[in-house]
Each structure stands twice: as C-alpha cells, then as structure tokens.
Design a protein around this motif. Structure first.
Motif, mmCIF file in Angstrom:
data_model
loop_
_atom_site.group_PDB
_atom_site.id
_atom_site.type_symbol
_atom_site.label_atom_id
_atom_site.label_comp_id
_atom_site.label_asym_id
_atom_site.label_seq_id
_atom_site.Cartn_x
_atom_site.Cartn_y
_atom_site.Cartn_z
ATOM 1 N N ASN A 101 0.824 -1.211 0.000
ATOM 2 C CA ASN A 101 0.000 0.000 0.000
ATOM 3 C C ASN A 101 0.859 1.263 0.000
ATOM 4 O O ASN A 101 0.536 2.241 -0.684
ATOM 5 N N ALA A 102 1.956 1.239 0.755
ATOM 6 C CA ALA A 102 2.853 2.405 0.774
ATOM 7 C C ALA A 102 3.500 2.614 -0.587
ATOM 8 O O ALA A 102 3.618 3.748 -1.062
ATOM 9 N N LEU A 103 3.899 1.522 -1.228
ATOM 10 C CA LEU A 103 4.519 1.647 -2.545
ATOM 11 C C LEU A 103 3.504 2.065 -3.605
ATOM 12 O O LEU A 103 3.830 2.796 -4.532
ATOM 13 N N ARG A 104 2.270 1.598 -3.470
ATOM 14 C CA ARG A 104 1.248 2.007 -4.436
ATOM 15 C C ARG A 104 0.994 3.505 -4.342
ATOM 16 O O ARG A 104 0.859 4.182 -5.359
ATOM 17 N N SER A 105 0.957 4.034 -3.142
ATOM 18 C CA SER A 105 0.749 5.483 -3.015
ATOM 19 C C SER A 105 1.972 6.254 -3.515
ATOM 20 O O SER A 105 1.828 7.346 -4.061
ATOM 21 N N ALA A 106 3.168 5.690 -3.354
ATOM 22 C CA ALA A 106 4.365 6.365 -3.846
ATOM 23 C C ALA A 106 4.452 6.326 -5.367
ATOM 24 O O ALA A 106 5.077 7.183 -5.981
ATOM 25 N N ALA A 107 3.818 5.328 -5.982
ATOM 26 C CA ALA A 107 3.890 5.188 -7.447
ATOM 27 C C ALA A 107 3.010 6.195 -8.170
ATOM 28 O O ALA A 107 3.184 6.409 -9.366
ATOM 29 N N ARG A 123 11.507 -8.868 -5.742
ATOM 30 C CA ARG A 123 11.128 -7.932 -6.790
ATOM 31 C C ARG A 123 9.826 -7.221 -6.432
ATOM 32 O O ARG A 123 8.910 -7.818 -5.889
ATOM 33 N N VAL A 124 9.781 -5.954 -6.795
ATOM 34 C CA VAL A 124 8.548 -5.160 -6.710
ATOM 35 C C VAL A 124 8.169 -4.814 -8.141
ATOM 36 O O VAL A 124 8.960 -4.217 -8.868
ATOM 37 N N ARG A 125 6.983 -5.224 -8.534
ATOM 38 C CA ARG A 125 6.506 -4.919 -9.887
ATOM 39 C C ARG A 125 5.371 -3.909 -9.792
ATOM 40 O O ARG A 125 4.417 -4.115 -9.061
ATOM 41 N N ALA A 126 5.519 -2.845 -10.549
ATOM 42 C CA ALA A 126 4.494 -1.810 -10.576
ATOM 43 C C ALA A 126 4.018 -1.636 -12.007
ATOM 44 O O ALA A 126 4.822 -1.550 -12.936
ATOM 45 N N VAL A 127 2.715 -1.598 -12.167
ATOM 46 C CA VAL A 127 2.108 -1.294 -13.464
ATOM 47 C C VAL A 127 1.325 -0.005 -13.264
ATOM 48 O O VAL A 127 0.389 0.046 -12.459
ATOM 49 N N VAL A 128 1.755 1.048 -13.964
ATOM 50 C CA VAL A 128 1.089 2.343 -13.830
ATOM 51 C C VAL A 128 0.378 2.668 -15.136
ATOM 52 O O VAL A 128 0.836 2.315 -16.214
ATOM 53 N N GLY A 137 9.827 9.008 -19.871
ATOM 54 C CA GLY A 137 10.341 9.456 -18.587
ATOM 55 C C GLY A 137 9.437 9.154 -17.415
ATOM 56 O O GLY A 137 9.860 9.273 -16.269
ATOM 57 N N LEU A 138 8.192 8.772 -17.675
ATOM 58 C CA LEU A 138 7.265 8.499 -16.571
ATOM 59 C C LEU A 138 7.691 7.244 -15.805
ATOM 60 O O LEU A 138 7.643 7.213 -14.570
ATOM 61 N N ARG A 164 6.300 -0.863 -15.231
ATOM 62 C CA ARG A 164 5.735 -0.963 -16.578
ATOM 63 C C ARG A 164 4.681 0.136 -16.721
ATOM 64 O O ARG A 164 3.819 0.287 -15.850
ATOM 65 N N VAL A 165 4.764 0.879 -17.799
ATOM 66 C CA VAL A 165 3.845 1.995 -18.027
ATOM 67 C C VAL A 165 2.872 1.604 -19.131
ATOM 68 O O VAL A 165 3.285 1.156 -20.206
ATOM 69 N N LYS A 166 1.590 1.790 -18.849
ATOM 70 C CA LYS A 166 0.558 1.547 -19.863
ATOM 71 C C LYS A 166 -0.152 2.867 -20.125
ATOM 72 O O LYS A 166 -0.666 3.496 -19.198
#
Length: 172
Positions: A101-107, A123-128, A137-138, A164-166
C-alpha cells in the motif's frame, strides 16, 4: 521474524470432516442405545467389514486414499507458506500488505492515473496507467519514487523495482 501464512483452509476442511464423522458415530451410538434403528445400518457395515481380508482390493484402495490424504495434510503442514512480512532488521518486520500500500501510493506521481503494485521477496513490480499520449520518462520517475520509498523502509534485502507503463488510449 518471517511470519508465514496460516493453513486456515486446510485446518477448516480437516476439522469439518472429523466433526462430520464424529457426529455420525455419535448419532448412531445414541440411536443404538435408545433401541431405535440406527442411521447407519450397523449390522450390515460390520458384516461387510468382517468379510474383508487384508489382501482384498477394497482395503488396499481405502488404505491408499487414507495414506494420500495424510501425505497431503503432512505436506501442507511442512511446506512453508508465503511470507506475510518483510524483514526490516532482526527484531522488526513490516507486513507485505502495508508495504504494498505504501509503494502504491508512492507510485502515483504526476501523470499517473492509477498504479498496481505486487511485492515479492526479490522484486517489486508496478504497473502504472497514464492518460498521457507520450509517456517518456514516466517510468523512470515512478521507479525513482518507488526506490526512494523502499529505501525509507530500510529492508534487510531491498527488492529490485520493475516498472511498466501503460498508456490509456482515448478515442477521438
């Protein structure tokens, strides 16, 4: 201090099966004590079991089923579950859910519409998702923000951050 997941489903199913068997035996015993016909035909069950030998196929199949169930329960007890905490130091840990949850808010940096984060051991995987047409650059900005937040937690083994940026396509 690595807390593991509980085996709640396995324990519940085992308890329900044992409870059902116990209730069935108790019900039959009470009916026999009262002189009523039992729910389970006791005489026919005893006659069937009495006619079996150790080398009969029914005994072998029943023994195999009981052994397989016992082996599955033993494996469920011995094999460790997924860790529910991430270690900060020898005596302190943070829940994986709280870290996620902390990482999601930071993303969610400028230009990010929504973020989904998965936290694993290494590993931490983030899909934004973004509504920008050009997302150059995002990903780097989100990775920097996530690495900074992971650094604030001071984990004993900081995970690798993958972003990963979508781009959300809007119709004209």
């Amino acid at each position: 201090m690595t807390r593991r997941s509980r085996r709640a489903l396995t324990a519940t199913l085992t308890a329900l099966v044992l409870l059902a068997a116990s209730v069935l035996v108790a019900l039959t015993a009470v009916q026999l004590a009262l002189g009523e016909p039992p729910f389970l035909p006791y005489d026919s069950l005893v006659g069937t079991v009495h006619d079996l030998t150790w080398s009969s196929r029914e005994v072998a199949v029943a023994g195999g089923v009981v052994a397989a169930i016992g082996l599955l329960l033993l494996l469920a007890a011995v094999v460790p579950g997924r860790a529910r905490t991430a270690t900060l130091d020898q005596h302190t840990a943070v829940s994986v859910r709280g870290l996620r949850n902390a990482l999601r808010s930071a993303a969610v940096v400028d230009g990010v519409e929504s973020a989904a984060v998965k936290v694993r051991r290494r590993r931490v995987r983030a899909v934004v998702r973004t509504r920008r047409a050009v997302a150059d650059g995002l990903g780097d900005a989100v990775r920097t923000a996530l690495e900074h937040r992971v650094g604030e937690f001071a984990l004993t083994r900081p995970p690798q951050v993958v972003v990963r940026v979508k781009a959300l396509r809007s119709t004209p």
